[in-house]
Design a protein around this motif. Structure first.
Motif, PDB file in Angstrom:
ATOM      1  N   ASP A  94      -2.749  36.218  86.462  1.00 11.57           N
ATOM      2  CA  ASP A  94      -3.033  37.317  85.560  1.00 11.57           C
ATOM      3  C   ASP A  94      -2.532  36.992  84.152  1.00 11.57           C
ATOM      4  O   ASP A  94      -1.403  36.550  83.985  1.00 11.57           O
ATOM      5  N   LYS A 129      -3.164  39.491  81.697  1.00 13.26           N
ATOM      6  CA  LYS A 129      -3.432  40.794  81.102  1.00 13.26           C
ATOM      7  C   LYS A 129      -2.516  41.061  79.904  1.00 13.26           C
ATOM      8  O   LYS A 129      -1.306  40.877  79.979  1.00 13.26           O
ATOM      9  N   LYS A 130      -3.137  41.426  78.803  1.00 14.78           N
ATOM     10  CA  LYS A 130      -2.435  41.785  77.561  1.00 14.78           C
ATOM     11  C   LYS A 130      -1.418  40.723  77.130  1.00 14.78           C
ATOM     12  O   LYS A 130      -0.368  41.021  76.588  1.00 14.78           O
ATOM     13  N   ASN A 139       5.964  36.942  83.218  1.00 17.86           N
ATOM     14  CA  ASN A 139       5.710  38.211  82.550  1.00 17.86           C
ATOM     15  C   ASN A 139       6.801  38.493  81.513  1.00 17.86           C
ATOM     16  O   ASN A 139       7.983  38.302  81.780  1.00 17.86           O
ATOM     17  N   TYR A 178       3.983  39.867  74.200  1.00 18.89           N
ATOM     18  CA  TYR A 178       3.893  41.260  73.783  1.00 18.89           C
ATOM     19  C   TYR A 178       4.932  41.586  72.707  1.00 18.89           C
ATOM     20  O   TYR A 178       6.097  41.261  72.834  1.00 18.89           O
ATOM     21  N   GLN A 224       1.471  38.271  82.436  1.00 25.21           N
ATOM     22  CA  GLN A 224       1.184  39.529  81.756  1.00 25.21           C
ATOM     23  C   GLN A 224       2.161  39.761  80.602  1.00 25.21           C
ATOM     24  O   GLN A 224       3.355  39.508  80.734  1.00 25.21           O
ATOM     25  N   HIS A 225       1.638  40.224  79.499  1.00 25.03           N
ATOM     26  CA  HIS A 225       2.454  40.616  78.337  1.00 25.03           C
ATOM     27  C   HIS A 225       3.414  39.506  77.876  1.00 25.03           C
ATOM     28  O   HIS A 225       4.471  39.770  77.331  1.00 25.03           O
ATOM     29  N   SER A 247       2.071  34.780  87.193  1.00 22.18           N
ATOM     30  CA  SER A 247       1.559  35.890  86.408  1.00 22.18           C
ATOM     31  C   SER A 247       2.134  35.777  85.001  1.00 22.18           C
ATOM     32  O   SER A 247       3.324  35.507  84.833  1.00 22.18           O
TER      33      SER A 247
END
Length: 85
Positions: A65, A67-68, A17, A46, A42-43, A40
């Motif tokens: 995951d 996500k985003k 992440n 980002y 995520q981001h 995971s």
């Protein structure tokens, strides 16, 4: 830093992440990621708002995951993802 070729092959990693969070100068990325753990992502990229090119090779049996993962990558024009589970 505008360009990065990055290889990870480690069975201990379980959290990616925000790995490249806010790398605002990064434009080109080749990333090979291999792990036997559940991970995971995520981001992960980002706010990498200069990122234009990503070649991603993910080899993990337990991707949990994404996500985003590319949120706010507003200049991304090329995305090549190969996933092996």
């Amino acid at each position: 830093l505008k360009s990065l070729k990055f290889n990870i092959s480690d069975s201990l990693i379980d959290d990616a992440n925000y790995m490249f969070y806010s790398c605002t100068s990064l434009e080109y990325l080749t990333f090979n990621f291999t792990t036997s753990n559940s991970v995971s992502m995520q981001h992960m990229f980002y706010k990498c708002n200069s990122l234009k090119y990503i070649h991603l090779n993910i080899n993990t049996p337990g991707l949990l995951d994404m996500k985003k993962m590319f949120a706010d990558c507003i200049n991304l024009i090329y995305l090549n993802i190969f996933c092996s589970f």
